[in-house]
Design an enzyme around this catalytic site. Structure first.
Site, PDB file in Angstrom:
ATOM      1  CB  SER A  19      -0.949   0.013   1.204  1.00 14.52           C
ATOM      2  OG  SER A  19      -0.224  -0.054   2.417  1.00 14.52           O
TER       3      SER A  19
ATOM      4  CG  ASP B  37      -3.159   6.335   6.180  1.00 12.32           C
ATOM      5  OD1 ASP B  37      -1.982   6.052   6.496  1.00 12.32           O
ATOM      6  OD2 ASP B  37      -3.746   5.783   5.229  1.00 12.32           O
TER       7      ASP B  37
ATOM      8  CG  HIS C 248      -0.213   4.352   3.957  1.00 11.89           C
ATOM      9  ND1 HIS C 248      -1.463   4.038   4.450  1.00 11.89           N
ATOM     10  CD2 HIS C 248       0.288   3.209   3.439  1.00 11.89           C
ATOM     11  CE1 HIS C 248      -1.709   2.750   4.229  1.00 11.89           C
ATOM     12  NE2 HIS C 248      -0.661   2.225   3.619  1.00 11.89           N
TER      13      HIS C 248
END
Length: 384
Positions: free
Chosen positions: A62, A348, A351
């Site tokens: 991600s 977040d 990340h």
């Protein structure tokens, strides 16, 4: 600080339930259109001329996924506002407010933004493809708590499919081999093998392996996987190490003292050490192979030590998230993020912000041997 593994499992499960409710029984996220102000220009100028390499192929999780999970049954998605709030065009599936690290690297190489494998069509694949998938890991079972994801082995298989597509566009096997040999391969894997495998109480690995044994296991698989990419024609490889994972908001939220979890930071050290050794061995054993290592942990330490110089003020909480450190539940649909995103290290619970991603991209591209070893990306790309 004491790290509570059961809490991590609980919050992961809670996030999955919340996202399931938000997506509804049809699996489609219901969104309400609302105007989004135009984002500021990117911090890295896009060079629209010829790139210094033919293409960039990206494999990872991600941290660099740009939409491959959008159309699979997965709880690991970021194709909703406020993700992409600063990206031209809005949410794409990037787990960021804007550009990822590999977006910045592509721009510095003079390439267009690399399309996701799930969306790449036509001549787009000739400049590269991004195969990264949120929740993916080196091990095939990693990330199963998020249901759908594309593990590294499958990402490599998808690259093989791309080669077949390119064969019909660029003059056959000889042309493909030459282009792929001169292209860059960026690989950033391993974080989920800890966060969404080893550190999860519902996975057996923590009871089967100590930290050194698990690091050994991961790099054994990693070596085989990177060798597969070499056998498919890759010669120039950029391999990113793991960052200071004990300092991400999700982990900070599990403690009581506001400090990074040295337990988690120490846990991933064997992996980074093994990856450095692996790169040395691959360079010695694979003819014409050129592997370099990106020291993400050192980059993070430099950013923390010199935060004022980088214009950063907030290191210990996400810009978008819920709960302690804005890290107990990650950014939810239409949640209001912080307004001063360029002052935050983390977007977040897991990340970095675009600001930090582009700082790291510049370091990876032109940095010294403390961050890119034995040479940097610019030097690697320029090699014959």
């Amino acid at each position: 600080m004491a790290f509570h593994f059961r809490r991590l499992c609980f919050f992961s499960a809670l996030l999955a339930v919340v996202l399931q409710l938000l997506h509804g029984v049809s699996g489609q996220l219901v969104v309400v259109e609302e105007p989004i102000s135009a984002p500021p220009p990117p911090l890295v100028d896009l060079n629209t001329g010829d790139g210094i390499v033919p293409a960039l192929f990206v494999f990872g999780d991600s941290l660099i996924d740009n939409g491959n999970n959008n159309n699979i049954p997965s709880f690991a998605k970021a194709n909703y506002f406020p993700y992409g709030i600063d990206f031209n065009g809005g949410p794409t599936g990037r787990f960021c407010n804007g550009l990822t690290m590999v977006d910045g690297i592509a721009q510095l190489l003079g390439l267009p933004l690399i399309p996701a494998y799930s969306e790449a069509t036509g001549d787009q694949v000739l400049r590269g493809v991004n195969y990264a998938s949120a929740a993916a890991g080196i091990l095939p079972d990693t990330g199963g708590n998020f249901v759908g994801r594309i593990p590294f082995d499958q990402q490599i298989h998808n690259f093989e499919t791309t080669l077949d597509q390119v064969a019909s566009k660029s003059g056959g096997a000889v042309a493909i081999a030459d282009s792929v040999t001169r292209s860059l391969f960026f690989i950033g894997m391993g974080s989920n093998d800890y966060l969404n495998n080893y550190l999860m109480p519902n996975f057996p690995t923590r009871n089967q392996y100590n930290s050194q044994q698990f690091g050994d296991l991961l790099v054994q698989h990693y070596t085989d996987q990177l060798t597969r990419l070499y056998n498919l024609g890759g010669r120039k490889f950029v391999v990113a190490g793991l960052g200071r994972m004990g300092c991400i908001p999700s982990i900070l939220a599990q403690g009581n003292d506001g400090k990074c979890s040295e337990e988690v930071n120490q846990l991933v050290l064997p992996f980074n050490t093994n990856v450095k050794t692996m790169i040395s061995n691959l360079n010695q054993n694979l003819p014409d192979a050129k592997f370099i290592y990106l020291d993400i942990a050192h980059m993070f330490e430099d950013i923390v030590a010199n935060q004022a110089a980088y214009g950063l003020t907030t290191m210990d909480k996400g810009c978008c998230g819920i709960g302690k450190n804005r890290g107990q539940i990650t950014c939810l649909p239409f949640e209001t993020p912080c307004p001063n995103r360029d002052q935050y290290v983390f977007w977040d619970a897991f990340h970095p912000t675009e600001k930090v991603n582009l700082i790291m991209a510049k370091k990876a591209f032109a940095g010294d041997r403390t961050v890119a070893y034995p040479i940097n990306i610019q030097q690697l790309a320029s090699l014959n």
